[in-house]
Design an enzyme around this catalytic site. Sequence first.
Site, PDB file in Angstrom:
ATOM      1  N   GLY A  15       0.814  -1.218   0.000  1.00  0.00           N
ATOM      2  CA  GLY A  15       0.000   0.000   0.000  1.00  0.00           C
ATOM      3  C   GLY A  15       0.842   1.260   0.000  1.00  0.00           C
ATOM      4  O   GLY A  15       2.067   1.225  -0.124  1.00  0.00           O
ATOM      5  N   GLN A 113      -3.210 -11.484  13.623  1.00  0.00           N
ATOM      6  CA  GLN A 113      -1.794 -11.151  13.517  1.00  0.00           C
ATOM      7  C   GLN A 113      -1.087 -11.238  14.861  1.00  0.00           C
ATOM      8  O   GLN A 113       0.119 -11.511  14.930  1.00  0.00           O
ATOM      9  CB  GLN A 113      -1.613  -9.780  12.853  1.00  0.00           C
ATOM     10  CG  GLN A 113      -2.130  -9.835  11.410  1.00  0.00           C
ATOM     11  CD  GLN A 113      -1.732  -8.657  10.547  1.00  0.00           C
ATOM     12  OE1 GLN A 113      -1.423  -7.587  11.050  1.00  0.00           O
ATOM     13  NE2 GLN A 113      -1.746  -8.865   9.235  1.00  0.00           N
ATOM     14  N   ALA A 131      -2.005   1.228  11.563  1.00  0.00           N
ATOM     15  CA  ALA A 131      -3.331   1.178  10.944  1.00  0.00           C
ATOM     16  C   ALA A 131      -4.404   1.598  11.943  1.00  0.00           C
ATOM     17  O   ALA A 131      -4.394   1.189  13.105  1.00  0.00           O
ATOM     18  CB  ALA A 131      -3.605  -0.232  10.432  1.00  0.00           C
ATOM     19  N   ASN A 132      -5.351   2.403  11.457  1.00  0.00           N
ATOM     20  CA  ASN A 132      -6.400   2.903  12.345  1.00  0.00           C
ATOM     21  C   ASN A 132      -7.540   1.928  12.497  1.00  0.00           C
ATOM     22  O   ASN A 132      -7.852   1.194  11.563  1.00  0.00           O
ATOM     23  CB  ASN A 132      -6.942   4.222  11.800  1.00  0.00           C
ATOM     24  CG  ASN A 132      -5.993   5.356  12.143  1.00  0.00           C
ATOM     25  OD1 ASN A 132      -5.486   5.421  13.258  1.00  0.00           O
ATOM     26  ND2 ASN A 132      -5.740   6.211  11.190  1.00  0.00           N
ATOM     27  N   ASP A 160       1.180  12.863  14.896  1.00  0.00           N
ATOM     28  CA  ASP A 160       0.484  14.009  15.478  1.00  0.00           C
ATOM     29  C   ASP A 160       1.485  14.907  16.204  1.00  0.00           C
ATOM     30  O   ASP A 160       1.400  16.136  16.148  1.00  0.00           O
ATOM     31  CB  ASP A 160      -0.588  13.531  16.445  1.00  0.00           C
ATOM     32  CG  ASP A 160      -1.431  12.425  15.839  1.00  0.00           C
ATOM     33  OD1 ASP A 160      -1.118  11.240  16.081  1.00  0.00           O
ATOM     34  OD2 ASP A 160      -2.360  12.749  15.084  1.00  0.00           O
ATOM     35  N   HIS A 188      -5.118   8.422  18.889  1.00  0.00           N
ATOM     36  CA  HIS A 188      -4.748   8.977  17.570  1.00  0.00           C
ATOM     37  C   HIS A 188      -6.047   9.180  16.797  1.00  0.00           C
ATOM     38  O   HIS A 188      -6.389   8.430  15.897  1.00  0.00           O
ATOM     39  CB  HIS A 188      -3.821   8.003  16.829  1.00  0.00           C
ATOM     40  CG  HIS A 188      -3.487   8.420  15.439  1.00  0.00           C
ATOM     41  ND1 HIS A 188      -2.798   9.586  15.135  1.00  0.00           N
ATOM     42  CD2 HIS A 188      -3.754   7.846  14.239  1.00  0.00           C
ATOM     43  CE1 HIS A 188      -2.668   9.693  13.825  1.00  0.00           C
ATOM     44  NE2 HIS A 188      -3.227   8.656  13.254  1.00  0.00           N
TER      45      HIS A 188
END
Lengths: 332, 364
Positions: A15, A113, A131-132, A160, A188
Amino acid sequence: MAKDPVRVLVTGAAGQIGYAIVPMIARGAMLGPEQPVILHMLDIEPAAESLNGVKMELIDAAFPLLRGVVATTDIQEACKGVNIAVMVGGFPRKEGMERKDVMSKNVSIYKAQASALEKNAAADVKVLVVANPANTNALILKEFAPSIPEKNITCLTRLDHNRALGQISEKLNVHVGDVKNVIIWGNHSSTQYPDVNHATVTVNGGDKPVRELVANDQWLNTEFITTVQQRGAAIIKARKLSSALSAASSACDHIRDWVLGTPKGSWVSMGVYSDGSYGIQPGLVYSFPVTCEKGQWSIVQGLKIDEFSRGKLDATAQELIEEKSLAHSCLN
Amino acid sequence: MENIVLFQKILVVLFTIAFFWKLVKYMWSFLSMEKEPVTVLVTGAAGQIGYAIVPMIARGAMLGPEQPVILHMLDIEPAAESLNGVKMELIDAAFPLLRGVVATTDIQEACKGVNIAVMVGGFPRKEGMERKDVMSKNVSIYKAQASALEKNAAADVKVLVVANPANTNALILKEFAPSIPEKNITCLTRLDHNRALGQISEKLNVHVGDVKNVIIWGNHSSTQYPDVNHATVTVNGGDKPVRELVANDQWLNTEFITTVQQRGAAIIKARKLSSALSAASSACDHIRDWVLGTPKGSWVSMGVYSDGSYGIQPGLVYSFPVTCEKGQWSIVQGLKIDEFSRGKLDATAQELIEEKSLAHSCLN
């Protein structure tokens, strides 16, 4: 003689963030210019050909530090012997989506995972979840990989943190390298609290408080905070794609400071397993100010929290408690 | 009375000490002061290669970890919002070496004061397209950008053309920017060079850092000639010829060559997009070695303005083996060229002569 190579796993490597981060890792941005690396790249079956294209490009670039590349769709193979795991794989947030929208899909991924990492990675593997929803994915990962020490599982709020540094540097027209010690508290997400109460700017050899130099508490307590909170959405609006370059760079900063240590007098923000510090409920993955030494992070203690900040710290903790609940209900 | 005089003397001494202390601190701050930033232009910065290269530049991959940079990013009007998104991300990443970012659609503004120009902007090659297909569009672009660079960039600006057809775009740029020294205009064949190193390292199962001195001759196209006749692998402290270690001339003279020549197409087939990561990385290598010098005993491949070396017609931008020192490249002279290689060198030169002709006809 060259050091032994370190194995770095990147999930979702085919990605956007994966494509940005792998050359950074291969050039030494994550572990330093003298540390050879072996890259493990994982993605899902539909992306297998594309992932192989990334492997081909890594070979084509002739990186001196890159000692091997494994490109696979098999999670077990991907996790084998891994020392550092950067979990980028998941559904990217698109224009209009809130992070909670992608939670249900991602929580199942992180449960699976977690087992694979626990079984195959090095015992002291350091994990960074990108990843969110990052904090909650990290929490799920921790819960389903009980033999990985809880202090080894973190999530990314360095993006951030860096965004906050950038906003201050733009406001004051100073170099970003002279701004330090902002804090990102909490999730986050749009409830994060970017706190400049302890931040400073190096001016003529001395450190001056940001609040004093900006001299605009109104801006610091409103517009500055919302700009940093919503910056991800602003990038999506401009690029039509989620942040990749800055996320990848910040992930490298997160790992580098964790492994190599934070500079003296500076701290950084990391999403870590809470232990009750600053009155935050234990058992959440919550972003705190930390220093790092000898490969371990420690929460900076004793910082004064004013009333305004207290409200913000608690609000973002509340959101994390709700996300944790939602995540558990998704798993049942 | 005496006490007052003594008091005054002490005061003077104290003031003098304080003054000199401040003076020393002030001078010390100059010693530890950073280098002046170098201004680097990337055209086509909102595209794939641009997005890959700008963080590399901002982290010091192009000019070293101590050299501050100012980035100038140019793209076309339809990409303006996206380009601004890239600028926002560069600010968000808080790069210590990045001293400024200019994001613009105005070529004049983009070229202002530029020390290094990486010309990535152009039409990317898509699946099925040959490089010649995009020539006509790109040649007009490079004529216009030549004038802007000549007018606005620093006098000794170093130019690297990446957009295809790279060699001919660089030639057009040179022809329309006569006040830029011809030795300052180059094109990227370092990607092919690195691909060749990669293929040899995979074949021999050695680390790519131990392979050196391949050569890419000619055009960054399917007529390029990847030559390993002078390439070596460092084994147990000594350098052994690649031909000897591979022990398979058949493979080296056929499959190896075609793999490197067609690697770009293979990447497009796998990714459905042109190489960005490896192109960006190789562009950084090209500039870094040009500016900081090649390692002793090594050469690299660069597309440079030909001067007759190796029997190649002057006035083409042709890839040669070069070493770099003090910011200047020089063609490695005296390498033996066998009959097989001679044919290849000439074939790719012939293609460049035809491209030059085609480009000139596009401009009329």
